[in-house]
Design an enzyme around this catalytic site. Structure first.
Site, PDB file in Angstrom:
ATOM      1  N   ASP A   1      65.498  75.134  52.726  1.00 57.11           N
ATOM      2  CA  ASP A   1      64.716  76.362  52.903  1.00 57.11           C
ATOM      3  C   ASP A   1      64.128  76.401  54.314  1.00 57.11           C
ATOM      4  O   ASP A   1      63.585  75.400  54.813  1.00 57.11           O
ATOM      5  CB  ASP A   1      63.592  76.423  51.870  1.00 57.11           C
ATOM      6  CG  ASP A   1      62.894  77.773  51.870  1.00 57.11           C
ATOM      7  OD1 ASP A   1      63.451  78.703  51.268  1.00 57.11           O
ATOM      8  OD2 ASP A   1      61.811  77.887  52.483  1.00 57.11           O
TER       9      ASP A   1
ATOM     10  N   GLU B   1      66.451  83.118  52.817  1.00 53.59           N
ATOM     11  CA  GLU B   1      66.493  82.107  53.872  1.00 53.59           C
ATOM     12  C   GLU B   1      66.784  80.714  53.310  1.00 53.59           C
ATOM     13  O   GLU B   1      66.539  79.703  53.965  1.00 53.59           O
ATOM     14  CB  GLU B   1      65.158  82.092  54.635  1.00 53.59           C
ATOM     15  CG  GLU B   1      63.977  81.523  53.877  1.00 53.59           C
ATOM     16  CD  GLU B   1      63.288  82.540  52.965  1.00 53.59           C
ATOM     17  OE1 GLU B   1      62.189  82.244  52.502  1.00 53.59           O
ATOM     18  OE2 GLU B   1      63.858  83.634  52.733  1.00 53.59           O
TER      19      GLU B   1
END
Length: 413
Positions: free
Chosen positions: A276, A320
């Protein structure tokens, strides 16, 4: 009737003015051309006719004590020998043989044979007396009809062959006193030309139909290959993230399910990495989504450079967040690979981005599915997700190895 005669004359003119090449040469394959030549070089009909001439000569000698008819045998003997010799050479031709060469040989052989058959039959007319003469005229029809039957391949050569035979026979019969022979021979020739025209027309239709069928089959094969290629591309597009070029969530879910299904019989662990981007929302808000998208592309490239073994899978898990499936990978190796990913991203070239206040970093959670065990995808994701949560809580830009948990998880960007 007049129109019919005009059409027959025009058809005959077209055939006689054509080259000595095989009929439908623009349609036929090389294999078909050799098959037609094999029929043309067959000596069977000629052997039967030569036998009939020899029998007639023997009958004249036996009944009338006349050896004159054996001159016909002497003429037809070399003619048949030539046919047999060329037929043998044709059967033993080498792999480098050319169709055009054998077409020319047949045309030459047919011309020589026509003179031989015509001369031999003419001799029989002069040397046969009484009722057997009718048998001679019946015999004349044999080489003529045999030649016509081969006209489906080379009509111009065959018609020339028939014309020579009937011309010699007609002249001989007229000299012998049968004045009606010339018009009969002409009518017979006209009949044979009509027969040849019908045969050639039918042969052309057959060759054209076969040619069209082969072309259609080729097109269908090509279209099927193109369709298979397009289906492969569509499948790849359906499983590829359009922005980063790595697998999408659908691809990830499908492959993780298949990997874990096979993990029951595996002898090595399987690792899952959830990656992440730290504070990505702030980067998007500060520099805009275009810069954010460019940043995700660079991140995907960096991850793929590290996760590059055969069988490894990299996918965009969502937003993301990325995921990497590492088959045959234990915890220590997975943590080492995750650390390499973290460093690669921390030090990646940002030349394509505007000057940033801080470099992008990632937090990585590692989950392990042991060998020989059954684990559902959501259970392994939960382990890696817990480790990712721990990495965020530990200050981000780090790697953590997770343990199974059933507590609800929340993410800190």
């Amino acid at each position: 009737m007049i129109d019919y005669l005009h059409s027959r004359v025009a058809a005959a003119r077209r055939v006689m003015s054509s080259t000595a090449g095989l009929i439908g040469s623009d349609y036929t394959s090389e294999e078909q051309a050799w098959e037609m030549l094999e029929g043309l070089f067959s000596p069977f009909a000629h052997a039967l006719t030569a036998t009939a001439i020899a029998i007639t000569a023997w009958y004249n000698w036996h009944s009338h004590n006349s050896l004159a008819s054996f001159a016909a045998v002497a003429v037809v003997g070399p003619t048949l020998s030539l046919r047999l010799l060329l037929a043998q050479r044709f059967r033993t031709r080498g792999p480098d043989a050319r169709v055009s060469k054998w077409v020319r040989l047949f045309a030459i052989m047919s011309f020589v044979a026509a003179i031989g058959w015509g001369s031999s039959l003419s001799i029989l007319i002069f040397t046969t007396e009484g009722l057997p003469l009718f048998a001679v005229f019946a015999l004349i029809c044999a080489p003529v009809q045999g030649a016509s039957a081969r006209a489906y391949a080379m009509p111009s050569v065959v018609i020339l062959h028939i014309s020579i035979v009937l011309g010699l026979v007609g002249i001989a019969a007229t000299v012998f006193g049968i004045a009606i022979a010339i018009p009969f021979c002409l009518l017979y020739l006209w009949y044979q030309i009509g027969f040849v025209m019908e045969l050639v027309a039918l042969r052309r239709k057959m060759l054209k139909a076969d040619h069209d069928r082969r072309q259609l089959l080729t097109q269908v094969t090509r279209y099927n290959a193109d369709l298979a290629s397009l289906n492969t591309q569509l499948s790849a597009f359906a499983l590829t993230d359009g922005l980063t070029g790595v697998g999408n969530r659908r691809d990830f879910d499908d492959k993780l399910q298949r990997f874990l299904t096979g993990q029951t019989n595996a002898t090595t662990p399987l690792a899952l990495l959830l990656i992440d981007v730290d504070r990505f929302k702030r980067l998007n808000d500060t520099y805009g989504h275009l810069v954010g998208d460019q940043c995700l592309k660079l991140l995907a490239t960096a991850i793929r450079c590290v996760v590059s073994r055969s069988g490894d899978v990299v996918a965009r898990y969502g937003g993301e967040e990325f995921a990497a499936i590492l088959p045959a990978t234990d915890a220590a190796t997975a943590l080492a690979i995750a650390e390499r990913i973290r460093r690669a991203i921390e030090t990646m070239d940002l030349a394509g981005l505007p000057k940033l206040d801080e470099r992008p970093t990632v937090s990585i959670g590692v989950g392990i599915a042991a060998s020989g065990t059954t684990m559902l995808p959501h259970a392994l994701i939960e382990i890696a997700d817990a480790a990712l949560y721990a990495a965020k809580q530990s200050g981000r830009n780090c790697v953590r190895h997770g343990a199974a948990t059933r507590q609800p998880l929340r993410h800190i960007a």
